[in-house]
Design an enzyme around this catalytic site. Sequence first.
Site, short mmCIF file in Angstrom:
data_model
loop_
_atom_site.label_atom_id
_atom_site.label_comp_id
_atom_site.label_asym_id
_atom_site.label_seq_id
_atom_site.Cartn_x
_atom_site.Cartn_y
_atom_site.Cartn_z
N LEU A 95 -14.79 37.20 -41.86
CA LEU A 95 -14.29 37.39 -43.22
C LEU A 95 -13.73 38.91 -43.29
O LEU A 95 -13.98 39.81 -42.99
CB LEU A 95 -15.94 37.84 -44.07
CG LEU A 95 -15.57 37.53 -45.54
CD1 LEU A 95 -15.00 36.12 -46.03
CD2 LEU A 95 -16.81 37.73 -46.21
N HIS A 96 -12.23 38.78 -43.84
CA HIS A 96 -11.56 39.66 -43.61
C HIS A 96 -11.35 40.73 -44.85
O HIS A 96 -11.66 41.81 -44.61
CB HIS A 96 -10.15 39.30 -43.35
CG HIS A 96 -10.26 38.30 -42.44
ND1 HIS A 96 -9.91 38.75 -41.14
CD2 HIS A 96 -9.78 37.02 -42.15
CE1 HIS A 96 -9.88 37.59 -40.15
NE2 HIS A 96 -9.65 36.68 -41.02
N ASP A 97 -11.06 40.32 -45.93
CA ASP A 97 -10.29 40.79 -47.22
C ASP A 97 -11.67 41.75 -47.80
O ASP A 97 -11.39 43.05 -48.29
CB ASP A 97 -9.85 39.70 -48.17
CG ASP A 97 -8.38 39.38 -47.53
OD1 ASP A 97 -8.07 39.89 -46.66
OD2 ASP A 97 -8.11 38.36 -48.29
#
Length: 394
Positions: A277-279
């Site tokens: 999960l990046h953002d």
Amino acid sequence: MPEPVPLWLDCDPGHDDAFAILLAAYHPYIQLLGISTVHGNASLEKTTRNALSVLAAIGKHDSVAVYPGAAEALHRGAVHATDIHGETGLDGTALLPAPRSQARTDVSAVEAAAAALRACKPGTAWVAATGAMTNVAALFAAHPELKAHVAGVSVMGGSLGDGFTAAVMGKVDGVPRVGNYTQWAEFNVLIDPEAAALIFDDPVLAPKTTLVPLDLTHLVLATKDVQELLLYGPEGEGEGKREGKGKSDLRVMLVELLNFFASTYRDVFGITDGPPLHDPLAVAAVLAGTPHDIPFYDYDPQSSAEEQQQQQRERFAVDVVTEGTLEDARHRGAQTGRTIARKLEPGAEGVRIPRGLDIQRFWTEIEECCQRADEVNAKILTSAASSAEGGSHR
């Protein structure tokens, strides 16, 4: 009681952007000033619609305004990640509602952000960019006085490689991969490298910028246990009821979005424990230094105490490769969009690039935001039902 951190969120929803919006909208110590949308995971029209739909899904459509921003890069055409995020930019779930509000077009995204940030006390507000940095670069170009005014800029983008962290990065033709969209470049930086360079090269902005690269986000995996946490809440809560789809449609939707690109990360990057999960990490980073900090570490938290002591504060100069085209990068081995970080001398000011974070605390905060959103959605449903019942008796 400490004041919430004012935050302007610039995003391109995008599956993981949905979690960034959730965290920004429901963390009790973040004040979401507004959202601007940008080209990237899908066209500007689609990312704007997706932002409105996510706000509807979490019950914030009446309180958070969305402003469409740039439809293409500063000096390049638009590039969309439909191969990763699908045609809509948020493929993979039937539970995403239609927008319940309209995007604001009475003022531009840049001017809306500038006005909101200027209204905050100096040194308090952050800008978080979870897509291409086109809007953010345009904001500070149009209003250079805001560089000193804001507390910081948090960016999800870039990738360093070379063992910067222990994250799995994958390989291309047997060669260790650095980027995600090309061998060398991460997507957000690749599609507007000139905008990224303007942020990282700026002597005022760079020392107050936090960069969250793939090297960090690939440590934060939505494992089976994490997905169960998001679906059902903490263990012990509603024990015996961890059957079925999940506690709410919102939670099911979010996990469906997580899993949409799980196969890509398994097949391309070799990440098998769950998709990263990046953002939302870029949103979490704005809490640094507050009593509700989600700890980010300028060192590998798995390293020895002596090594951690030696690496308590790292800062970097970050260069972006702007030469070449997307075609050069994808088919001719060009390093267009690559982010190259050079560690500065101790005490020097530069870009912060964390090497680790408290992952369990991060997922706990995400789940708590799900719970808050569930409670708001339940009130909206109750109010709607009461209104319908009242109308039927007239």
